[in-house]
Design a protein around this motif. Structure first.
Motif, PDB file in Angstrom:
ATOM      1  N   VAL A  67       1.780   1.238  -5.408  1.00  0.00           N
ATOM      2  CA  VAL A  67       0.442   1.439  -5.981  1.00  0.00           C
ATOM      3  C   VAL A  67       0.556   2.021  -7.393  1.00  0.00           C
ATOM      4  N   VAL A  81       0.821  -1.220   0.000  1.00  0.00           N
ATOM      5  CA  VAL A  81       0.000   0.000   0.000  1.00  0.00           C
ATOM      6  C   VAL A  81       0.854   1.268   0.000  1.00  0.00           C
ATOM      7  N   GLN A 101      -0.938   0.388 -10.751  1.00  0.00           N
ATOM      8  CA  GLN A 101      -1.715   1.108 -11.765  1.00  0.00           C
ATOM      9  C   GLN A 101      -1.257   0.692 -13.173  1.00  0.00           C
ATOM     10  N   ILE A 146      -5.490   4.191  -3.326  1.00  0.00           N
ATOM     11  CA  ILE A 146      -5.387   3.081  -4.290  1.00  0.00           C
ATOM     12  C   ILE A 146      -6.432   3.259  -5.408  1.00  0.00           C
ATOM     13  N   ARG A 154      -5.735   4.810   2.697  1.00  0.00           N
ATOM     14  CA  ARG A 154      -4.968   4.008   1.719  1.00  0.00           C
ATOM     15  C   ARG A 154      -5.883   3.519   0.598  1.00  0.00           C
TER      16      ARG A 154
END
Ligand code: GCU
Length: 860
Positions: A240, A235, A244, A293, A289
């Protein structure tokens, strides 16, 4: 003629590496006759390259070119479409969603027929319309159309296909970081992670879209991209951002990503000094978080949580319930329509009694831990809004992906909570892609099982589809295990299981034989001998493996303290892992009956409980899972337990000997590389099945003292033990566990720099024999061996199986590294001398167990 059975891997010019798996789009034999039967132009009703509809049109172009040799153009306007009911054939293949067809003024009228991700293929004259309930559905439809073409058929009638369950996920046990091991995949046998390297998301993610394509082609809609034993850094913003990139590469294939989380993340990252799920700062931490995200991955499928199990942190640390733990994440993803999958694989090995408390049982844990919680999993939210759903994933078997276990009784108990079944594609306990194992019948035995809740039909497949208990969510998850290997899973044949998984999650009633035939045609081509052989061996693979590893429900008797690979029945008991057999000198089996045993049988609804609680009605293949019996107990088959063990291990291993022979007959009938790499596995499996057979039989013979009434166990007339040869530079080595070496002993070189020689005068009549050498190949060096008969070298080989095979690397001399090489049709004069020269390498002391010299028709 001398022939080396353990073939070096052949390379051929037009070799198939396996990377395209079942999506090769190879030219079909009848391509010419099919060319005119398909439309000549394609219309994609969405030309944005991120849309699965666009991907569908690209696949169709590639598929037509490859399968049919037909070049087609894509027109991105729908103006050429004819209205329904008109009689003009426009020769168009149109792909889009119901909504896109409507925008193009074509009312397809399928509102009541399609569910999410489903599709309709409408054939009308020279036109074909692939209509998805959504964009993903349109892509699934295109892949289904191409699947038919690639098998030589043009769909000639309209049809609709809907998935049986909304959740059809794969789980990846890829480690972001793992104590210095770069890119490792837990229980993965197909190479390094396609996602991570050295604590970061890989720069080169080129395998990701290729993989998403395979998933999409069989209807899988999401992938959890990291290990359930999760790293807290998942996280962190830098990771992250990498996620993506993965999500962006998978999105055009309609595959969402999800992530596994470590429950203790707030504490492990040093942000908070608690991870109590009811603590306000912990709740805020997770919400922040999660928001971050979703900013990067707006269509994240959700979270997967393994908590309070196998040493992982969880809500029980704070005396909170599993529901408290699951709902923490469910609430965080709620605004985004995400799902929280909370694993039911919960047990605490630190509390399992090692000294043999008769009533103790790991199998009881899941139901006990979830006791009283059904209904606390935010079920009201599920019912009221249906956009936020909380799901519970239930491991299919009460223990752990063994070769045979009963269905988890938890499925019968979660009636107010959505549930999903978790399967394993990677063959952790089932031969690690070096033994063939086709899962269809095993998975069907679970999905078709009737739990008889409230005395009514309650098939597992109906429970996970949400039909039985009226749950809007539910479905399937499977541990994938793919890696950078060109074959993805480390074996060509193993890929049939990824294909199968998608097909079964879409429609659990598919036929085991039908799926493998389709897969074979798509992967290896149309030769009927190839199709028949792959089907037959695949369908035999489960009973064969079960026979030589662990039958009557005793589970896979593998080394559970090490790599879960080779035989080691002694490792099952006397430790807190709970895969106990309770074997002693007289008797064997877990007593899971209600009154005398652990009570597990009583966790099932009454009709099923009664069957398992009663030894008379328990099926033989689960006898030792539910009952503790003397070795002399007579089975329904009329055989005693111990004699059944002996017979089954011989039967399984004998059948495994036929695999390489049957495979050899296919040379020239399929791609040479796929053929030779698969033969290499079969040859290895045949040899290793003998290691299994002898290790298990010797173990129980030694324990029970009851001889094999057919006189096979402990008698190997064709063998010459290495330790009985004349040794020079070699010395005796007692193998642990003792039963994984013939006569408990092997030889190893006395130093790790000087070669050793073992020689003997053979006591065989002059003739032609097969000569098998059983040796050990550890993953710590490349020792060399040469075998001589009367001074002539008949074969030379090296300890390179850690690169030519896929199972977990093992450092020890034991049943996991035991391996056999066979030289066929060797002419041996009478009183010949046999000599083996072993050259150690590094830590690997060129170990040899025995040589077996047998006449044609015998294998031992
Ligand atoms: C098995 C497996 C572990 C895994 C665990 C799980 O025990 O050996 O590697 O972590 O299952 O499913 O969580």
């Amino acid at each position: 003629m001398l022939w080396l059975l353990l073939l070096p891997l052949l390379q051929s010019a037009a070799a198939e590496t396996g990377i395209d798996a079942w999506l090769r789009y190879a030219r079909v034999p009848n391509y010419e006759s099919l060319q005119d039967a398909v439309p000549g132009r394609i219309v994609a009703l969405n030309s944005s390259s991120a849309s699965p509809v666009y991907t569908a049109s690209q696949e169709l172009v590639m598929g037509f070119a490859g399968i049919l040799g037909k070049e087609v153009e894509v027109i991105d306007s729908a103006s050429n479409m004819r209205p329904y009911g008109s009689d003009i054939d426009s020769g168009l293949l149109v792909v889009g969603t119901v909504a896109q067809f409507a925008e193009a003024s074509v009312d397809v009228g399928l509102e009541d027929e399609l569910v999410n991700d489903g599709y309709h293929i409408r054939i009308s004259g020279s036109d074909a319309h692939i209509i998805g309930a959504n964009a993903r559905g349109a892509l699934h439809g295109a892949f289904n159309y191409l699947n038919a073409l690639a098998q030589g058929n043009v769909p000639s009638e309209s049809y609709t296909s809907n998935p049986d369950a909304p959740i059809r996920w794969v789980n990846h046990w890829d480690n972001l970081q793992d104590g210095g091991t770069h890119g490792s995949v837990e229980r993965g046998y197909g190479g390094e992670s396609i996602f991570y390297w050295n604590g970061s998301v890989r720069e080169d993610l080129s395998r990701v879209p290729q993989y998403a394509r395979l998933l999409a082609s069989v209807g899988i809609n999401a992938a959890i991209v990291n290990n359930v034993n999760a790293n807290e850094s998942m996280v962190e913003p830098r990771i992250v951002k990498g996620l993506q990139r993965i999500a962006d590469l998978m999105r055009p294939y309609g595959v969402q990503i999800g992530m596994a989380l470590n429950f203790a993340t707030p504490e492990l990252l040093g942000v908070l000094d608690t991870f109590d799920p009811l603590n306000r700062s912990v709740i805020d931490f997770w919400q922040e978080r999660t928001d971050m995200i979703y900013q990067h991955v707006p269509d994240l499928a959700g979270f997967l949580i393994k908590a309070s199990s196998e040493g992982q942190p969880g809500p029980l640390t704070y005396n909170r319930t599993l529901a408290d733990g699951a709902n923490l994440f469910a609430k965080a993803v709620r605004p985004y329509g995400g799902i929280t999958m909370f694993r039911a694989f919960v047990y605490d090995y630190t509390t399992l009694n090692q000294t043999g408390n008769w009533k103790d049982d790991r199998a009881n844990a899941a139901v006990e831990f979830f006791d009283g919680l059904d209904g606390s999993f935010d079920d009201n939210v599920v019912i009221q809004t249906q956009d936020y759903l909380n799901s519970d994933s239930v491991l299919v078997q009460p223990i752990d992906f063994q070769v045979r276990e009963p269905v988890s009784p938890l499925f019968a108990r979660l009636q107010n909570t959505a549930s999903a079944v978790e399967l394993q594609i990677t063959q952790e306990y089932l031969g690690q892609q070096d033994h063939v194992f086709y899962f269809a019948d095993l998975w069907k035995s679970i999905l078709d099982f009737d739990l008889r809740v409230d005395g009514e039909e309650s098939l597992v497949k109906d429970i996970v589809a949400g039909r039985r208990f009226n749950q809007p969510l539910g479905g399937y998850a499977a541990v994938s295990g793919i890696g950078l290997n060109q074959t993805w899973l480390g074996s060509h044949l193993a890929m049939s299981n990824l294909y199968l998984y998608g097909q079964m999650a879409w429609n659990p009633s598919v036929s085991s034989a039908g799926v493998i035939e389709d897969w074979t045609r798509l992967t290896f081509g149309f030769n009927q001998d190839v199709i028949d052989t792959v089907r037959e061996i695949s369908l035999e693979s489960w009973p064969t493996y079960e026979n030589y590893t662990g039958n009557l429900g005793i589970q896979t008797l593998t080394d559970i303290l090490n790599a879960h690979y080779g035989p080691n029945p002694a490792s099952q008991d006397g430790n807190p892992w709970g895969q106990w057999t309770r074997a002693d000198a007289d008797s064997i089996g877990m007593d899971r009956t209600i009154d005398n045993g652990t009570g597990f049988a009583g966790q099932y609804p009454p009709e099923v409980a009664q069957i398992y609680d009663n030894i008379e009605t328990t099926p033989d293949d689960l006898l030792l899972w539910f009952h503790h019996v003397p070795y002399t107990y007579e089975l329904n088959s009329g055989e005693t337990v111990i004699q059944h063990f002996y017979n089954a291990h011989y039967a399984g291993s004998t059948n495994a000997q036929t695999f390489p022979t049957r495979w050899q007959a296919l040379q020239g009938k399929m791609d040479e590389q796929q053929w030779s790499e698969t033969l290499h596995k079969f040859v290895y499996q045949a040899g290793h099945s003998i290691v299994w057979r002898d290790a298990i039989n010797d173990f129980y013979y030694n324990l029970s003292g009851i001889p094999d009434k057919l006189g096979r166990v402990g008698h190997h007339p064709y063998r010459v033990e290495a330790e009985s040869m004349e040794l020079d530079g070699y010395e005796l080595y007692p193998v642990t566990p003792w039963n994984t070496a013939s006569n408990k002993t092997c030889i190893v070189t006395s130093s790790n720099s000087t070669s050793g020689t073992a020689s003997t005068n053979l006591d065989v009549e002059s003739g032609t024999y097969d000569v098998a050498v059983n040796y050990f190949d550890q993953a710590i060096g490349r020792a060399q061996w040469t075998l001589y008969i009367d001074g002539t070298a008949i074969g030379e080989w090296s300890g390179d199986s850690d690169i030519t095979l896929s199972h977990a690397p093992v450092l020890y001399i034991d049943g996991q590294t035991a391996i056999r090489i066979t030289f066929k049709d060797v002419d041996i004069p009478s009183r010949a001398t046999l000599k083996i020269v072993g050259v150690p390498d590094g830590q690997e002391p060129a170990p040899v167990d025995y040589v077996s010299i047998f006449p044609p028709g015998v294998v031992d």
